[in-house]
Design a protein around this motif. Structure first.
Motif, PDB file in Angstrom:
ATOM      1  N   ALA A 212      -8.339  -8.009 -26.233  1.00 54.71           N
ATOM      2  CA  ALA A 212      -6.760  -8.398 -25.362  1.00 54.71           C
ATOM      3  C   ALA A 212      -7.191  -7.824 -23.989  1.00 54.71           C
ATOM      4  O   ALA A 212      -8.015  -7.207 -24.039  1.00 54.71           O
ATOM      5  CB  ALA A 212      -6.442  -8.436 -26.045  1.00 54.71           C
ATOM      6  N   PHE A 213      -7.522  -9.081 -22.773  1.00 55.37           N
ATOM      7  CA  PHE A 213      -7.041  -8.435 -21.755  1.00 55.37           C
ATOM      8  C   PHE A 213      -6.106  -9.008 -20.810  1.00 55.37           C
ATOM      9  O   PHE A 213      -5.457 -10.206 -21.202  1.00 55.37           O
ATOM     10  CB  PHE A 213      -8.541  -8.994 -20.910  1.00 55.37           C
ATOM     11  CG  PHE A 213      -9.110  -9.881 -21.225  1.00 55.37           C
ATOM     12  CD1 PHE A 213      -8.519 -11.660 -20.217  1.00 55.37           C
ATOM     13  CD2 PHE A 213     -10.008 -11.294 -22.025  1.00 55.37           C
ATOM     14  CE1 PHE A 213      -8.714 -12.396 -19.535  1.00 55.37           C
ATOM     15  CE2 PHE A 213      -9.579 -12.437 -21.762  1.00 55.37           C
ATOM     16  CZ  PHE A 213      -9.443 -13.164 -20.657  1.00 55.37           C
TER      17      PHE A 213
ATOM     18  N   ARG B 188      -9.549   0.249 -21.027  1.00 54.52           N
ATOM     19  CA  ARG B 188     -10.642   0.479 -20.257  1.00 54.52           C
ATOM     20  C   ARG B 188     -10.191  -0.936 -18.778  1.00 54.52           C
ATOM     21  O   ARG B 188      -8.844  -2.070 -19.529  1.00 54.52           O
ATOM     22  CB  ARG B 188     -12.038   0.525 -20.570  1.00 54.52           C
ATOM     23  CG  ARG B 188     -12.137  -1.129 -20.655  1.00 54.52           C
ATOM     24  CD  ARG B 188     -13.819  -0.658 -22.100  1.00 54.52           C
ATOM     25  NE  ARG B 188     -13.616  -2.542 -23.573  1.00 54.52           N
ATOM     26  CZ  ARG B 188     -14.488  -2.873 -22.589  1.00 54.52           C
ATOM     27  NH1 ARG B 188     -15.350  -3.497 -21.657  1.00 54.52           N
ATOM     28  NH2 ARG B 188     -14.316  -4.125 -23.644  1.00 54.52           N
ATOM     29  N   GLY B 189     -11.225  -0.588 -17.784  1.00 56.28           N
ATOM     30  CA  GLY B 189     -10.895  -1.968 -16.660  1.00 56.28           C
ATOM     31  C   GLY B 189     -12.118  -2.094 -16.293  1.00 56.28           C
ATOM     32  O   GLY B 189     -13.106  -1.746 -15.997  1.00 56.28           O
ATOM     33  N   GLU B 190     -12.145  -3.319 -15.139  1.00 54.36           N
ATOM     34  CA  GLU B 190     -13.532  -4.244 -15.207  1.00 54.36           C
ATOM     35  C   GLU B 190     -13.111  -4.270 -13.486  1.00 54.36           C
ATOM     36  O   GLU B 190     -11.646  -5.513 -13.528  1.00 54.36           O
ATOM     37  CB  GLU B 190     -14.361  -4.097 -15.585  1.00 54.36           C
ATOM     38  CG  GLU B 190     -13.914  -5.665 -16.025  1.00 54.36           C
ATOM     39  CD  GLU B 190     -14.626  -6.464 -17.433  1.00 54.36           C
ATOM     40  OE1 GLU B 190     -15.034  -7.481 -17.385  1.00 54.36           O
ATOM     41  OE2 GLU B 190     -15.742  -5.811 -18.463  1.00 54.36           O
ATOM     42  N   VAL B 191     -13.034  -4.997 -12.242  1.00 54.01           N
ATOM     43  CA  VAL B 191     -13.233  -5.474 -11.622  1.00 54.01           C
ATOM     44  C   VAL B 191     -13.277  -7.109 -11.941  1.00 54.01           C
ATOM     45  O   VAL B 191     -13.858  -7.822 -12.612  1.00 54.01           O
ATOM     46  CB  VAL B 191     -14.137  -5.996 -10.919  1.00 54.01           C
ATOM     47  CG1 VAL B 191     -14.109  -6.872  -9.585  1.00 54.01           C
ATOM     48  CG2 VAL B 191     -13.513  -4.525  -9.651  1.00 54.01           C
ATOM     49  N   PHE B 192     -12.530  -8.055 -11.800  1.00 57.72           N
ATOM     50  CA  PHE B 192     -12.556  -9.375 -12.409  1.00 57.72           C
ATOM     51  C   PHE B 192     -12.647 -10.339 -11.961  1.00 57.72           C
ATOM     52  O   PHE B 192     -12.778 -10.954 -10.349  1.00 57.72           O
ATOM     53  CB  PHE B 192     -10.800  -9.666 -12.760  1.00 57.72           C
ATOM     54  CG  PHE B 192     -11.298 -11.468 -13.187  1.00 57.72           C
ATOM     55  CD1 PHE B 192     -11.622 -11.476 -14.265  1.00 57.72           C
ATOM     56  CD2 PHE B 192     -10.593 -12.530 -12.594  1.00 57.72           C
ATOM     57  CE1 PHE B 192     -10.765 -13.021 -14.940  1.00 57.72           C
ATOM     58  CE2 PHE B 192     -10.208 -13.881 -13.400  1.00 57.72           C
ATOM     59  CZ  PHE B 192     -10.636 -14.573 -14.019  1.00 57.72           C
TER      60      PHE B 192
ATOM     61  N   LEU C 234      -7.778  -5.922 -17.054  1.00 56.15           N
ATOM     62  CA  LEU C 234      -7.392  -4.803 -18.370  1.00 56.15           C
ATOM     63  C   LEU C 234      -7.513  -5.294 -19.750  1.00 56.15           C
ATOM     64  O   LEU C 234      -7.615  -6.061 -19.706  1.00 56.15           O
ATOM     65  CB  LEU C 234      -5.493  -4.615 -18.046  1.00 56.15           C
ATOM     66  CG  LEU C 234      -5.207  -4.053 -16.202  1.00 56.15           C
ATOM     67  CD1 LEU C 234      -4.240  -3.871 -16.488  1.00 56.15           C
ATOM     68  CD2 LEU C 234      -6.031  -1.956 -16.465  1.00 56.15           C
ATOM     69  N   ILE C 235      -8.261  -4.336 -19.819  1.00 63.16           N
ATOM     70  CA  ILE C 235      -8.935  -4.562 -21.305  1.00 63.16           C
ATOM     71  C   ILE C 235      -8.541  -3.552 -22.801  1.00 63.16           C
ATOM     72  O   ILE C 235      -8.638  -2.242 -22.312  1.00 63.16           O
ATOM     73  CB  ILE C 235     -10.743  -4.368 -21.764  1.00 63.16           C
ATOM     74  CG1 ILE C 235     -10.982  -5.792 -20.466  1.00 63.16           C
ATOM     75  CG2 ILE C 235     -11.233  -5.240 -22.408  1.00 63.16           C
ATOM     76  CD1 ILE C 235     -12.192  -5.476 -20.380  1.00 63.16           C
ATOM     77  N   TRP C 236      -8.444  -4.008 -24.013  1.00 64.50           N
ATOM     78  CA  TRP C 236      -7.971  -3.039 -24.942  1.00 64.50           C
ATOM     79  C   TRP C 236      -8.658  -4.151 -25.880  1.00 64.50           C
ATOM     80  O   TRP C 236      -8.680  -4.808 -26.208  1.00 64.50           O
ATOM     81  CB  TRP C 236      -6.086  -3.518 -25.645  1.00 64.50           C
ATOM     82  CG  TRP C 236      -5.319  -3.306 -24.518  1.00 64.50           C
ATOM     83  CD1 TRP C 236      -4.726  -1.998 -24.723  1.00 64.50           C
ATOM     84  CD2 TRP C 236      -4.423  -3.678 -23.878  1.00 64.50           C
ATOM     85  NE1 TRP C 236      -3.412  -1.702 -23.639  1.00 64.50           N
ATOM     86  CE2 TRP C 236      -3.719  -2.900 -22.276  1.00 64.50           C
ATOM     87  CE3 TRP C 236      -5.233  -5.400 -22.650  1.00 64.50           C
ATOM     88  CZ2 TRP C 236      -2.819  -3.258 -21.507  1.00 64.50           C
ATOM     89  CZ3 TRP C 236      -4.544  -5.618 -21.517  1.00 64.50           C
ATOM     90  CH2 TRP C 236      -3.850  -4.002 -20.929  1.00 64.50           C
TER      91      TRP C 236
END
Length: 79
Positions: free
Chosen positions: A53-54, A73-77, A7-9
């Motif tokens: 930040a994540f 937003r988010g992305e697969v880690f 998860l990303i800010w």
């Protein structure tokens, strides 16, 4: 094994680096308060006007964290 989501800010402007660094502190506090794992957080300075930040969460906790903290937003880690 469950999938991990990053998860990303996003932070923009001349204070973005300090803001992202400070936001990570609050993400760590949230992980401790909610007893979440994995305990992966960080911040990245992409340039003088943009930083992120994540935190990494599992599929099972993603909805709870997303609704509470409202990431941009988010992305697969990929570890």
């Amino acid at each position: 094994m469950s999938r991990k989501i990053k998860l990303i800010w996003d932070f923009r402007g001349p204070a973005s680096a300090k803001t992202a660094e400070h936001h990570e502190i609050h993400l760590k506090e949230y992980i401790i308060a909610e007893k979440l794992s994995p305990n992966i957080t960080g911040f990245e300075i992409l340039n003088e006007m943009y930083a992120t930040a994540f935190m990494v969460v599992t599929d099972e906790t993603m909805i709870q964290v997303r609704d509470a903290l409202k990431p941009h937003r988010g992305e697969v880690f990929e570890s």
